[in-house]
Design an enzyme around this catalytic site. Structure first.
Site, short mmCIF file in Angstrom:
data_model
loop_
_atom_site.label_atom_id
_atom_site.label_comp_id
_atom_site.label_asym_id
_atom_site.label_seq_id
_atom_site.Cartn_x
_atom_site.Cartn_y
_atom_site.Cartn_z
N SER A 161 10.63 2.16 4.82
CA SER A 161 9.44 2.79 4.65
C SER A 161 8.62 3.75 5.42
O SER A 161 9.00 4.56 6.05
CB SER A 161 8.51 1.73 3.82
OG SER A 161 7.40 2.32 3.17
N ARG B 56 -5.07 -9.13 11.59
CA ARG B 56 -4.10 -9.72 10.91
C ARG B 56 -2.68 -9.24 11.46
O ARG B 56 -2.52 -8.25 12.12
CB ARG B 56 -4.26 -9.56 9.41
CG ARG B 56 -4.19 -7.96 8.96
CD ARG B 56 -3.99 -7.69 7.67
NE ARG B 56 -2.31 -7.92 7.18
CZ ARG B 56 -1.56 -7.09 7.22
NH1 ARG B 56 -1.84 -6.08 7.71
NH2 ARG B 56 -0.32 -7.66 6.89
N ARG C 186 -2.66 -5.99 13.56
CA ARG C 186 -3.55 -4.85 13.18
C ARG C 186 -4.81 -5.11 13.38
O ARG C 186 -5.26 -6.34 12.94
CB ARG C 186 -3.31 -4.45 11.88
CG ARG C 186 -1.67 -4.00 11.52
CD ARG C 186 -1.51 -3.18 10.18
NE ARG C 186 -0.17 -3.06 9.73
CZ ARG C 186 0.38 -2.13 10.27
NH1 ARG C 186 0.08 -1.24 11.10
NH2 ARG C 186 1.96 -1.98 9.83
N GLY D 274 3.13 -7.28 8.72
CA GLY D 274 4.38 -7.90 8.12
C GLY D 274 5.52 -6.96 8.33
O GLY D 274 6.58 -7.22 7.36
N THR D 275 5.48 -5.78 8.53
CA THR D 275 6.32 -4.76 8.61
C THR D 275 6.71 -4.36 9.91
O THR D 275 7.64 -3.54 10.30
CB THR D 275 6.02 -3.55 7.78
OG1 THR D 275 4.77 -2.96 8.26
CG2 THR D 275 5.72 -4.08 6.23
C1 G16 Z 1 4.47 -2.30 2.86
C2 G16 Z 1 3.78 -3.00 1.57
C3 G16 Z 1 2.40 -2.61 1.71
C4 G16 Z 1 1.58 -2.85 2.87
C5 G16 Z 1 2.41 -2.22 3.96
C6 G16 Z 1 1.91 -2.70 5.43
O1 G16 Z 1 4.51 -0.95 2.55
O2 G16 Z 1 4.52 -2.72 0.47
O3 G16 Z 1 1.86 -3.37 0.34
O4 G16 Z 1 0.35 -2.45 2.81
O5 G16 Z 1 3.80 -2.54 4.12
O6 G16 Z 1 1.67 -3.86 5.64
P1 G16 Z 1 1.69 -4.57 6.95
O7 G16 Z 1 0.18 -4.23 7.33
O8 G16 Z 1 1.82 -6.01 6.63
O9 G16 Z 1 2.59 -4.13 8.08
P2 G16 Z 1 5.53 -0.08 2.85
O10 G16 Z 1 5.04 1.21 2.09
O11 G16 Z 1 5.76 0.12 4.38
O12 G16 Z 1 6.80 -0.74 2.31
#
Ligand code: G16
Length: 543
Positions: free
Chosen positions: A64, A497, A506, A500-501
């Site tokens: 993404s 927090r 953050r 998760g990606t």
């Molecule tokens: C994914 C999730 C979203 C989230 C984003 C950022 O988005 O589907 O709901 O807001 O990650 O997540 P984090 O802050 O945990 O890194 P995407 O568009 O990257 O798949």
């Protein structure tokens, strides 16, 4: 279970990475070179999930918004939702076991989940445009075939298209035809139908400048334009010829609050940016004084919710409308929703999986993350009520027409997950119906200045949170430090927090002025750096 077939396929995808990898906000996401065995195993798991649910399951290869060298996988459940939380744990376990324990772990899942191993399995596979995606798709397909699952490979598609296809297959196509043609046709027909023959209205013009983040969404937009005809002209930039997500795309624009690279800076022109797999969108424009204005996911949510509220009032329908946000939602938007629109608003942890789930509590549930990820869900019973109202000749013409508009708007929405392209169509529909420019839309409320920062730490999991991520409980002392800092700023708010990606923490801060917010964001980031094991450069907002 055909153990020989699994063992043979496993030898092509050995586990070469010793670190722990975890199913996060939206699946597994990390450097692409360590994902081969994970993809193979997710192919296996998708087959088991499909057998267990007796339905088609989706497997999307994408990272993404992340940089091009990353990749990842999102598993999609039969109703188009993200994988159920209890299976996320199974996914993490399966991704991390040593090769020697792979078969026994699979057997354990089969027995604890009561799976009929002889049941049929169908896995819908899609991938984004990353260089590593074809290789990782091969690994996933090898996993699916090793457990004798059927592979439905749609190759390069957006994440929301994959969700759509899964739902179509699982509803005997009552939701839509299970092809890309079916997807484009369903959404574009509904859009053109509402728009009618006059695409311009008052301050609205049917032209949109769109930043495709150099991702798969750009391919989809080009295709979509063929179906949309003259109803709207989309001028595409970052169309795939440049570097994916590099200084462009929805995440860049939202976090940096600035114009993306390559998009010409023209005054009062309606612009939008989508992200790398086209499940998020944000709008923006530059005013006559060259000031940049962002209309993010909070704005989209309030636009849709207020439009639906008006139509519900006009039609006299007694349906419960609700809105779901996360801690990132701007305080200005939350005040506007609860005090002006008077719509119930819920706050849940980050991740559309949480928002989607909560939105289902309402007859009509609007959910959006501030980053532009969201959609609207409708209960089947609500759709029935709207259809009955349209057919009820005892109702006034005004009421039936409002119910009709509501139903048409629903057709434009991809309810299965946040979909940048479908979200663009619903935003354009509402702006058109009101005759609004982006400046008109922006007038509804004022955003509080806000800032997001990223802090690199040794282990982001030292941070744990409660209260929909608005408070952190570990490491000890961090929340107290944040509370003390926030207390010195009028209207100040801040939370931290673990992402998760991405492998980082953050930090979000908001307050009454830009300079105060920058200061607060920096101070909180320094507290994280100090108390949560920061590494690398100290995070500071440049003045
Ligand atoms: C994914 C999730 C979203 C989230 C984003 C950022 O988005 O589907 O709901 O807001 O990650 O997540 P984090 O802050 O945990 O890194 P995407 O568009 O990257 O798949």
């Amino acid at each position: 279970m055909d153990v020989t077939s699994i063992e043979t396929a496993k030898s092509l995808h050995p586990k070469m990475y010793d670190g722990h990898i975890q199913y996060g906000t939206a699946g597994f996401r990390t450097r692409s070179e360590i994902l081969d065995h994970v993809m193979f195993r997710m192919g296996l798991l998708a087959v088991l999930r499909s057998k267990s649910k007796r339905a088609a399951i989706g497997l999307m290869i994408t990272a993404s918004h992340n940089e091009e060298p990353d990749n990842g996988v999102k598993l999609v459940d039969p109703a188009g939702e993200m994988l159920e939380a209890s299976w996320e744990k199974l996914a993490t376990e399966l991704a991390n076991v040593e090769d020697a324990k792979l078969v026994s772990t699979l057997q354990n899942i089969v027995s604890t989940q009561n799976i009929d191993i002889n049941a049929p399995a169908n896995v819908v596979v899609g991938r984004d445009t990353r260089q590593s995606s074809p290789r990782l798709a091969t690994a996933a397909v090898d996993g699916i075939k090793a457990l004798q699952g059927m592979v439905n490979d749609f190759a390069v598609i957006t994440t929301p298209q994959l969700h759509y296809l899964v739902v179509c297959l699982n509803t005997n196509e009552s939701y839509g035809i299970a092809t890309l043609h079916g997807y484009y046709q369903k959404l574009s027909n509904a859009f053109k139908e509402i728009r009618g023959s006059s695409p311009s209205y008052k301050n609205y013009t049917p032209n949109l400048v769109l930043d495709g983040a150099n991702g798969v969404g750009a391919i989809a937009v080009r295709e979509f334009q063929k179906y949309l005809g003259d109803s709207i002209q989309i001028e595409l930039y970052n169309d795939g010829s440049g570097k994916l997500n590099y200084m462009c795309g929805a995440d860049f624009v939202k976090v940096q609050q600035t114009q993306p690279m390559n998009v010409p800076q023209q005054q009062n022109v309606r612009c939008a940016s989508i992200d790398g797999d086209a499940d998020r969108v944000v709008y923006y424009y530059t005013d006559g004084q060259n000031k940049f204005h962002l209309l993010d996911g909070d704005r989209i949510a309030t636009l849709i919710a207020s439009y639906f509220k008006e139509l519900l009032q006009e039609s006299g329908l007694d349906l419960q409308l609700g809105l779901v946000q996360t801690a990132y939602a701007n305080g200005g938007s939350t005040d506007y929703i609860s005090k002006v629109l008077k719509i119930p608003v819920a706050c849940v942890p980050t991740g559309v999986k949480h928002l989607h789930h909560k939105a289902l509590d309402f007859d009509i549930g609007v959910y959006f993350e501030a980053n532009g990820h969201g959609t609207v869900t409708f209960k089947e019973s609500a759709l029935g009520t709207i259809r009955s109202a349209i057919a009820n000749l005892r109702l006034s013409e005004t009421a039936r027409s409002a119910a009709s508009k509501l139903l048409n708007a629903i057709e434009v929405i991809n309810q299965t997950v946040g979909d940048a392209l479908s979200d663009v169509l619903i935003v354009e529909t509402i702006l058109h119906s009101k005759g609004w420019s982006l400046a008109d839309w922006e007038k509804s409320y004022t955003d509080l200045p806000n800032k997001q920062l990223k802090v690199k730490v040794r282990d982001r999991n030292v941070i744990s949170t409660v209260d929909a991520e608005r408070k952190c409980v570990t490491p000890a002392g961090l929340q107290e430090r944040i509370d003390t800092l926030v207390a010195t700023y009028p209207r100040g708010r801040s939370f931290v927090r673990p992402s998760g990606t991405e492998d980082l923490v953050r930090v979000y801060a908001e307050g009454q002025s830009v300079s105060e917010v920058q200061k607060l964001a920096t101070e909180v980031s320094l507290a994280v750096y100090e108390l949560a094991g920061g590494i690398g450069p100290i995070p500071i907002v440049p003045n």
